[in-house]
Structures are given as C-alpha cells and as structure tokens.
Write a protein that holds these residues in place. Structure first.
Motif, PDB file in Angstrom:
ATOM      1  N   MET A  99     -16.989  37.862  47.605  1.00  0.00           N
ATOM      2  CA  MET A  99     -17.866  38.938  47.163  1.00  0.00           C
ATOM      3  C   MET A  99     -18.672  38.537  45.931  1.00  0.00           C
ATOM      4  O   MET A  99     -19.870  38.848  45.835  1.00  0.00           O
ATOM      5  N   PHE A 100     -18.060  37.829  45.001  1.00  0.00           N
ATOM      6  CA  PHE A 100     -18.785  37.401  43.806  1.00  0.00           C
ATOM      7  C   PHE A 100     -19.908  36.437  44.167  1.00  0.00           C
ATOM      8  O   PHE A 100     -21.065  36.614  43.753  1.00  0.00           O
ATOM      9  N   VAL A 101     -19.594  35.407  44.929  1.00  0.00           N
ATOM     10  CA  VAL A 101     -20.599  34.391  45.264  1.00  0.00           C
ATOM     11  C   VAL A 101     -21.728  34.994  46.088  1.00  0.00           C
ATOM     12  O   VAL A 101     -22.911  34.759  45.822  1.00  0.00           O
ATOM     13  N   GLY A 112     -37.156  35.559  39.145  1.00  0.00           N
ATOM     14  CA  GLY A 112     -36.893  36.129  37.826  1.00  0.00           C
ATOM     15  C   GLY A 112     -35.459  36.529  37.574  1.00  0.00           C
ATOM     16  O   GLY A 112     -35.194  37.268  36.623  1.00  0.00           O
ATOM     17  N   TRP A 113     -34.519  36.044  38.385  1.00  0.00           N
ATOM     18  CA  TRP A 113     -33.120  36.418  38.186  1.00  0.00           C
ATOM     19  C   TRP A 113     -32.622  35.907  36.827  1.00  0.00           C
ATOM     20  O   TRP A 113     -33.109  34.915  36.318  1.00  0.00           O
ATOM     21  N   GLU A 114     -31.639  36.580  36.310  1.00  0.00           N
ATOM     22  CA  GLU A 114     -30.959  36.173  35.085  1.00  0.00           C
ATOM     23  C   GLU A 114     -29.455  36.288  35.314  1.00  0.00           C
ATOM     24  O   GLU A 114     -28.998  37.177  36.040  1.00  0.00           O
ATOM     25  N   PRO A 115     -28.659  35.407  34.707  1.00  0.00           N
ATOM     26  CA  PRO A 115     -27.198  35.523  34.850  1.00  0.00           C
ATOM     27  C   PRO A 115     -26.701  36.844  34.291  1.00  0.00           C
ATOM     28  O   PRO A 115     -27.260  37.373  33.327  1.00  0.00           O
ATOM     29  N   ARG A 116     -25.669  37.378  34.916  1.00  0.00           N
ATOM     30  CA  ARG A 116     -25.026  38.562  34.360  1.00  0.00           C
ATOM     31  C   ARG A 116     -24.084  38.159  33.231  1.00  0.00           C
ATOM     32  O   ARG A 116     -23.614  37.023  33.185  1.00  0.00           O
ATOM     33  N   THR A 117     -23.817  39.087  32.337  1.00  0.00           N
ATOM     34  CA  THR A 117     -22.785  38.892  31.328  1.00  0.00           C
ATOM     35  C   THR A 117     -21.522  39.587  31.825  1.00  0.00           C
ATOM     36  O   THR A 117     -21.472  40.814  31.908  1.00  0.00           O
ATOM     37  N   LEU A 118     -20.525  38.800  32.180  1.00  0.00           N
ATOM     38  CA  LEU A 118     -19.279  39.351  32.715  1.00  0.00           C
ATOM     39  C   LEU A 118     -18.267  39.585  31.598  1.00  0.00           C
ATOM     40  O   LEU A 118     -18.291  38.918  30.561  1.00  0.00           O
ATOM     41  N   ALA A 119     -17.368  40.512  31.843  1.00  0.00           N
ATOM     42  CA  ALA A 119     -16.285  40.768  30.895  1.00  0.00           C
ATOM     43  C   ALA A 119     -15.396  39.527  30.787  1.00  0.00           C
ATOM     44  O   ALA A 119     -15.221  38.794  31.764  1.00  0.00           O
ATOM     45  N   PRO A 120     -14.834  39.260  29.603  1.00  0.00           N
ATOM     46  CA  PRO A 120     -13.959  38.094  29.445  1.00  0.00           C
ATOM     47  C   PRO A 120     -12.826  38.048  30.468  1.00  0.00           C
ATOM     48  O   PRO A 120     -12.481  36.968  30.959  1.00  0.00           O
ATOM     49  N   LEU A 167     -20.111  19.167  33.238  1.00  0.00           N
ATOM     50  CA  LEU A 167     -20.847  20.413  33.469  1.00  0.00           C
ATOM     51  C   LEU A 167     -20.243  21.475  32.560  1.00  0.00           C
ATOM     52  O   LEU A 167     -19.033  21.710  32.603  1.00  0.00           O
ATOM     53  N   ALA A 168     -21.084  22.112  31.758  1.00  0.00           N
ATOM     54  CA  ALA A 168     -20.586  23.078  30.778  1.00  0.00           C
ATOM     55  C   ALA A 168     -21.280  24.421  30.950  1.00  0.00           C
ATOM     56  O   ALA A 168     -22.502  24.493  31.117  1.00  0.00           O
ATOM     57  N   GLY A 169     -20.472  25.476  30.910  1.00  0.00           N
ATOM     58  CA  GLY A 169     -20.999  26.825  31.015  1.00  0.00           C
ATOM     59  C   GLY A 169     -19.875  27.803  31.252  1.00  0.00           C
ATOM     60  O   GLY A 169     -18.697  27.430  31.310  1.00  0.00           O
ATOM     61  N   PRO A 170     -20.189  29.083  31.401  1.00  0.00           N
ATOM     62  CA  PRO A 170     -19.152  30.082  31.689  1.00  0.00           C
ATOM     63  C   PRO A 170     -18.494  29.801  33.032  1.00  0.00           C
ATOM     64  O   PRO A 170     -19.120  29.197  33.922  1.00  0.00           O
ATOM     65  N   PRO A 171     -17.253  30.222  33.231  1.00  0.00           N
ATOM     66  CA  PRO A 171     -16.590  30.020  34.515  1.00  0.00           C
ATOM     67  C   PRO A 171     -17.400  30.540  35.701  1.00  0.00           C
ATOM     68  O   PRO A 171     -17.403  29.924  36.773  1.00  0.00           O
ATOM     69  N   SER A 172     -18.096  31.660  35.523  1.00  0.00           N
ATOM     70  CA  SER A 172     -18.882  32.223  36.622  1.00  0.00           C
ATOM     71  C   SER A 172     -19.961  31.260  37.090  1.00  0.00           C
ATOM     72  O   SER A 172     -20.170  31.076  38.305  1.00  0.00           O
ATOM     73  N   GLU A 173     -20.657  30.605  36.150  1.00  0.00           N
ATOM     74  CA  GLU A 173     -21.706  29.653  36.522  1.00  0.00           C
ATOM     75  C   GLU A 173     -21.102  28.380  37.121  1.00  0.00           C
ATOM     76  O   GLU A 173     -21.619  27.828  38.098  1.00  0.00           O
ATOM     77  N   ARG A 181     -24.025  26.095  44.915  1.00  0.00           N
ATOM     78  CA  ARG A 181     -25.267  26.723  44.471  1.00  0.00           C
ATOM     79  C   ARG A 181     -25.840  25.954  43.275  1.00  0.00           C
ATOM     80  O   ARG A 181     -25.123  25.639  42.330  1.00  0.00           O
ATOM     81  N   ASN A 182     -27.143  25.693  43.332  1.00  0.00           N
ATOM     82  CA  ASN A 182     -27.825  25.036  42.220  1.00  0.00           C
ATOM     83  C   ASN A 182     -28.613  26.003  41.361  1.00  0.00           C
ATOM     84  O   ASN A 182     -29.149  25.612  40.324  1.00  0.00           O
ATOM     85  N   GLU A 183     -28.700  27.272  41.778  1.00  0.00           N
ATOM     86  CA  GLU A 183     -29.380  28.290  40.978  1.00  0.00           C
ATOM     87  C   GLU A 183     -28.397  28.805  39.930  1.00  0.00           C
ATOM     88  O   GLU A 183     -27.871  29.923  40.020  1.00  0.00           O
ATOM     89  N   VAL A 184     -28.108  27.949  38.964  1.00  0.00           N
ATOM     90  CA  VAL A 184     -27.120  28.258  37.922  1.00  0.00           C
ATOM     91  C   VAL A 184     -27.681  27.855  36.571  1.00  0.00           C
ATOM     92  O   VAL A 184     -28.648  27.101  36.479  1.00  0.00           O
ATOM     93  N   ARG A 185     -27.049  28.355  35.516  1.00  0.00           N
ATOM     94  CA  ARG A 185     -27.418  27.993  34.152  1.00  0.00           C
ATOM     95  C   ARG A 185     -26.255  27.214  33.548  1.00  0.00           C
ATOM     96  O   ARG A 185     -25.296  27.800  33.052  1.00  0.00           O
ATOM     97  N   LEU A 186     -26.344  25.899  33.632  1.00  0.00           N
ATOM     98  CA  LEU A 186     -25.311  25.016  33.115  1.00  0.00           C
ATOM     99  C   LEU A 186     -25.953  23.914  32.290  1.00  0.00           C
ATOM    100  O   LEU A 186     -27.115  23.555  32.502  1.00  0.00           O
TER     101      LEU A 186
END
Length: 205
Positions: A99-101, A112-120, A167-173, A181-186
């Motif tokens: 469901m997340f992916v 124009g998508w932007e990453p969501r800010t998820l709860a810790p 590769l560095a970034g939030p777990p979601s990315e 998926r390559n549409e990520v912010r890493l």
C-alpha cells in the motif's frame, strides 16, 4: 488504525482524485490497472500466484483483464474495504509495503510531486521492512551498497569488492528505491559510474 490501513485509504483517495486513466510508476499501468491488480491480489487466490510465478502469469493476465473492465468506483470500493476476513490478521504484515509503495506510485507519477513527511514511528516501520529485504533488492549489484538515514542508521545491502555506493535518506525514500523506483529524493555518494549502475539495477524483489 495501522499504517497499512492508513496507506490503503490514502492510496484509494489518490487514485480517485487522479482518475482511472492517470499514469502510475508501474510501467504502462494506469490507476485503473493498479486498482485491478490490488483486487486480484487480495480477492482471487486462484490467480494471484501468477504475480510471482511465470507458469501462472497467463491465467493471471486473463483474470486481471476481466477485473479491469469493472467500473472504476467499484474497484476502488473493493480496494478500500480491505482484504477478505481470513487475511485480515496478517494485513499489516502482508500489505504495508504494497500500500505504501503503490500510494507513492500514484502520487509520484504526477508532475510536481514532493515527498511526504512521515511520522517517526512510520519511518521506523519502513526501516525494519527495508533491512529485511535490502539484500534481495540489491543482489545483482556489482558494487557494495550501503543504506544510511539522517539519524545515523546504516545497513549494508550488498557487500562485493571495494567499490562502494552509499544511498542516504529517510527510510521511506530508501524503501522506494529498493523497490525499483527512481523517483526518489536521495543523496548518493560514490564514483559517478557506480552510482549510475546502482540506479539502473534490476531491483525487483
């Protein structure tokens, strides 16, 4: 409500807003095709094995083609209502990443998508999933791959030779990248040619 349930409802809302013909990050699939896939996966145990097993893929394609012809609102209602009763005890385990992916597959196919800010706590859940599947996702890499988060967590997804890409970034990315998926912010560090190799990998699970 579990994260899997929240992502399910958000995915349905995203598909409803995008419309049945909207593109997704799932190849040539539209939102309608994606909804039909989710319905077949959960409600057609006779056809679902074809998702993973090539000998059954032809039957899966025929079943999914029929399901795809249903009215789009009906497909969304079936996805929204969740899995059959006998699968509900394992819903969080079976459907969190699905469901997340796919929610992000709909969101990030739009300009124009932007990453969501998820709860810790949600990022923590995704990190646990990531560390369990990273080795499989990056198994074809010709270079070492390490995954790192801003808060200092780190796991080695593939150990091979001395050439390394981090590769560095939030777990979601990171999880989205691990699912192909390559549409990520890493942030990627390493030799440019090695980074390019990693992004081009077949990362199918």
């Amino acid at each position: 409500m579990s994260m899997a349930q929240r992502e399910r409802q958000a995915l349905v809302e995203a598909m409803a807003q995008a419309g049945p013909d909207a593109p997704t990050l799932c190849g040539e699939w539209t939102a309608r095709d994606l909804a039909a896939h989710l319905v077949v996966r959960e409600r057609r145990p006779d056809a679902a094995p074809g998702i993973m097993l090539k000998p059954f893929a032809g039957y899966l394609d025929r079943v999914q083609a029929k399901v795809t012809k249903r009215p789009f609102p009906q497909l969304l209602d079936e996805v929204r209502s969740g899995p059959p009763f006998y699968l509900r005890p394992v819903d969080s385990l079976m459907n969190l990443t699905e469901m997340f992916v796919h929610h992000e597959d709909v969101r990030r196919a739009a300009p124009g998508w932007e990453p969501r800010t998820l709860a810790p706590a949600d990022e923590d859940r995704l990190w646990k999933v990531l560390t369990g599947l990273a080795r499989m996702s990056y198994r074809k890499s010709p270079v070492t791959i390490a995954l790192a988060t801003p808060d200092g967590r780190r796991t080695v997804a593939r150990q091979v030779g001395e050439r390394t890409v981090v590769l560095a970034g939030p777990p979601s990315e990171l999880l989205l990248h691990a699912f192909g998926r390559n549409e990520v912010r890493l942030e990627a560090t390493g030799a440019a040619e090695d980074v390019e190799l990693v992004h081009a990998l077949d990362r199918s699970v």
